[in-house]
Write a protein that holds these residues in place. Structure first.
Motif, PDB file in Angstrom:
ATOM      1  N   HIS A  28     -35.258  21.744  58.267  1.00  0.00           N
ATOM      2  CA  HIS A  28     -35.357  22.596  59.293  1.00  0.00           C
ATOM      3  C   HIS A  28     -34.104  23.696  59.328  1.00  0.00           C
ATOM      4  O   HIS A  28     -34.414  24.740  60.005  1.00  0.00           O
ATOM      5  CB  HIS A  28     -35.379  21.975  60.695  1.00  0.00           C
ATOM      6  N   PHE A  29     -33.055  23.432  58.574  1.00  0.00           N
ATOM      7  CA  PHE A  29     -32.014  24.421  58.643  1.00  0.00           C
ATOM      8  C   PHE A  29     -31.291  24.529  57.470  1.00  0.00           C
ATOM      9  O   PHE A  29     -30.138  24.230  57.109  1.00  0.00           O
ATOM     10  CB  PHE A  29     -30.972  23.977  59.786  1.00  0.00           C
ATOM     11  N   PRO A  30     -32.106  24.823  56.535  1.00  0.00           N
ATOM     12  CA  PRO A  30     -31.533  25.017  54.951  1.00  0.00           C
ATOM     13  C   PRO A  30     -30.204  26.232  54.989  1.00  0.00           C
ATOM     14  O   PRO A  30     -29.662  25.759  54.165  1.00  0.00           O
ATOM     15  CB  PRO A  30     -32.793  25.280  54.222  1.00  0.00           C
TER      16      PRO A  30
ATOM     17  N   LYS B 247     -28.634  14.848  57.812  1.00  0.00           N
ATOM     18  CA  LYS B 247     -28.696  15.556  56.474  1.00  0.00           C
ATOM     19  C   LYS B 247     -30.350  15.975  56.367  1.00  0.00           C
ATOM     20  O   LYS B 247     -30.577  17.090  55.767  1.00  0.00           O
ATOM     21  CB  LYS B 247     -28.143  14.676  55.482  1.00  0.00           C
ATOM     22  N   SER B 248     -31.116  15.087  56.508  1.00  0.00           N
ATOM     23  CA  SER B 248     -32.394  15.240  55.993  1.00  0.00           C
ATOM     24  C   SER B 248     -33.138  16.541  57.109  1.00  0.00           C
ATOM     25  O   SER B 248     -33.633  17.174  56.726  1.00  0.00           O
ATOM     26  CB  SER B 248     -33.308  14.049  56.252  1.00  0.00           C
TER      27      SER B 248
ATOM     28  N   ILE C 237     -28.504  31.720  66.525  1.00  0.00           N
ATOM     29  CA  ILE C 237     -28.240  30.448  66.972  1.00  0.00           C
ATOM     30  C   ILE C 237     -29.001  29.139  66.167  1.00  0.00           C
ATOM     31  O   ILE C 237     -30.194  29.309  66.303  1.00  0.00           O
ATOM     32  CB  ILE C 237     -28.381  30.372  68.606  1.00  0.00           C
ATOM     33  N   SER C 238     -28.578  28.163  65.978  1.00  0.00           N
ATOM     34  CA  SER C 238     -29.124  26.929  65.326  1.00  0.00           C
ATOM     35  C   SER C 238     -28.487  25.858  66.255  1.00  0.00           C
ATOM     36  O   SER C 238     -27.560  25.902  66.676  1.00  0.00           O
ATOM     37  CB  SER C 238     -28.993  26.711  64.064  1.00  0.00           C
ATOM     38  N   ARG C 239     -29.589  24.988  66.738  1.00  0.00           N
ATOM     39  CA  ARG C 239     -29.407  23.756  67.438  1.00  0.00           C
ATOM     40  C   ARG C 239     -29.697  22.482  66.656  1.00  0.00           C
ATOM     41  O   ARG C 239     -30.817  22.043  67.037  1.00  0.00           O
ATOM     42  CB  ARG C 239     -29.870  23.819  68.820  1.00  0.00           C
TER      43      ARG C 239
ATOM     44  N   ASP D 216     -25.771  26.009  52.829  1.00  0.00           N
ATOM     45  CA  ASP D 216     -24.933  27.068  52.049  1.00  0.00           C
ATOM     46  C   ASP D 216     -24.366  28.373  52.463  1.00  0.00           C
ATOM     47  O   ASP D 216     -23.966  29.317  51.825  1.00  0.00           O
ATOM     48  CB  ASP D 216     -25.828  27.506  50.734  1.00  0.00           C
ATOM     49  N   GLN D 217     -24.334  28.445  53.835  1.00  0.00           N
ATOM     50  CA  GLN D 217     -23.838  29.360  54.531  1.00  0.00           C
ATOM     51  C   GLN D 217     -22.639  29.168  55.656  1.00  0.00           C
ATOM     52  O   GLN D 217     -22.940  28.192  56.453  1.00  0.00           O
ATOM     53  CB  GLN D 217     -25.055  30.061  55.445  1.00  0.00           C
TER      54      GLN D 217
END
Length: 434
Positions: free
Chosen positions: A12-14, A6-7, A155-157, A18-19
């Motif tokens: 790094h992936f805000p 979560k942190s 893309i997010s990892r 909410d998306q």
């Protein structure tokens, strides 16, 4: 791990907080832990599962497991099936590449159809190390050593920060269920060989190996960023854009040191891989070229000409009598005039009665000749181009206006003397290049 996850997302992936996003889920431990973490973090996502139909009942079992998990967790899901072997054979690619191309194309379709902007995958730190070693074994530049990026355009990892051990520990502690792919234990694949034989030895030699590796990659990434900035400055200075091509002065390239390193960095984004051929092109005769899958690099006197690779055009376009304009392959307006008024390279006046219809517009070919206006006798087009210092790419793109095979106009450059307006001309036809 949930707290750390979560942190990590918050820092790094805000956008994932909410998306709505798409999560690639194979049913294996990595993707099922990611599903669990995202669900416990109350994120808004759907899962996508590909059945490649490569392992018989096991593939069907993976599909059923992912579907059942999504239903139980009340998560939207997408499932598809592929003829992976057929795609591999038809496209002449490896099995791994076929599976990759198929799944990412399908993910893109889902995202486009549903307005989803981001795909999330379960790559983790050990995957990153395996990729590093694979690239290292095959030979690569610094870009192949900086690792799998945490984020790209879509893309997010978020698991790249975490190790395989952390993921396994979390799965056991939280009771996460997953499906084991038996092929992961086979060492005939390079990645599996590295995973089961090489990585354990490295970690045995140094228990902190993975941590130190991530630090090394961070420093490599910083160095790569410095190099990218330098290369961009050089490219801005040397890559001269002219119409639909780029001209690069050879003498300027030759001053770069180390030459091979600069050639790699300057041209790799255009698909070139044969750096020795590009280096040899610098001292080659005019007309020599090197091609990639997408571009061509042509030596032309003191320049290299870079252009997108396009199919050769052997078309012949017709112009019939009384036509007032054409738009292909060039835009021309055609009209009768009483006298010649304005002049320029984009304008041609001819004696209409000297023409034989239909006229043709075509590319030039070897052996073509014409009678340049104002000169006595004929001249080969190749000699005309040389005298005019017209580069190789421009020659290939040159259109000719012809009448019964005779050149009337080297369009936009020179008219033919045989069709000029004289005192005996009764009808003047004007062509204007728009």
């Amino acid at each position: 791990m949930l707290k750390a996850f979560k942190s990590h997302l918050k820092k790094h992936f805000p956008r994932l907080l909410d998306q709505h996003f798409l999560l690639a889920c194979s049913g294996g431990i990595d993707s099922m832990v990611l599903v669990d973490l995202c669900k416990r973090s109350k994120l808004d996502f759907a899962v996508a599962h590909c059945n490649f139909r490569l392992r018989g009942e096991s593939s069907e079992g993976d599909e059923a497991f992912v579907r059942e998990t999504a239903i139980n967790l009340n998560i939207p899901y997408y499932i598809t099936h592929f003829d992976t072997v057929g795609y591999m054979n038809n496209n002449k690619v490896s099995l791994l590449m076929a599976a990759r191309e198929l799944r990412y194309a399908w993910f893109a379709e889902i995202m486009a159809a549903n307005g989803i902007e981001r795909l999330v995958t379960a790559h983790h730190a050990d995957d990153d190390l395996e990729t590093f070693l694979i690239n290292l074994s095959r030979g690569t530049g610094i870009d192949g050593l900086v690792g799998i990026p945490e984020r790209t355009a879509n893309i997010s990892r978020p698991l790249l920060k975490f190790s395989r051990i952390e993921i396994s520990t979390y799965a056991e502690e939280q009771g996460v269920q997953w499906r084991e792919d038996q092929t992961n234990a086979e060492t005939k694949y390079l990645r599996n060989n590295i995973r089961h034989r090489i990585l354990p030895l490295l970690k045995e030699l140094n228990p902190s190996f993975l941590k130190h590796f991530k630090n090394t990659q961070y420093y490599l990434g910083q160095t790569a960023e410095i190099a990218r900035n330098q290369i961009e400055q050089v490219r801005e200075a040397l890559f001269l854009k002219e119409d639909n091509l780029i001209k690069i002065p050879v003498t300027s390239l030759m001053t770069l040191n180390p030459l091979e390193g600069y050639l790699y960095a300057l041209f790799k984004n255009f698909g070139f891989t044969e750096w020795g051929d590009i280096k040899n092109l610098l001292s080659a005769m005019s007309g020599k070229e090197v091609r990639s899958a997408t571009h061509r690099l042509v030596k032309d006197r003191d320049f290299l000409l870079l252009k997108t690779l396009e199919p050769e055009d052997h078309s012949k376009y017709l112009i019939y009598e009384h036509e007032k304009a054409i738009v292909e392959p060039v835009a021309l307006t055609i009209r009768m005039v009483e006298r010649m008024t304005d002049f320029g390279k984009n304008i041609l006046y001819v004696d209409k009665n000297a023409l034989k219809y239909p006229l043709t517009v075509r590319k030039w070919k070897k052996g073509d000749y014409f009678y340049p206006l104002g000169l006595n006798g004929k001249k080969k087009l190749s000699k005309f181009f040389k005298d005019e210092k017209i580069d190789m790419i421009s020659k290939e793109n040159q259109w000719l206006l012809c009448s019964e095979g005779s050149i009337v106009w080297v369009v936009g450059r020179r008219a033919d003397d045989r069709f000029k307006v004289t005192e005996k001309t009764s009808q003047i036809l004007k062509f204007e290049l728009n």
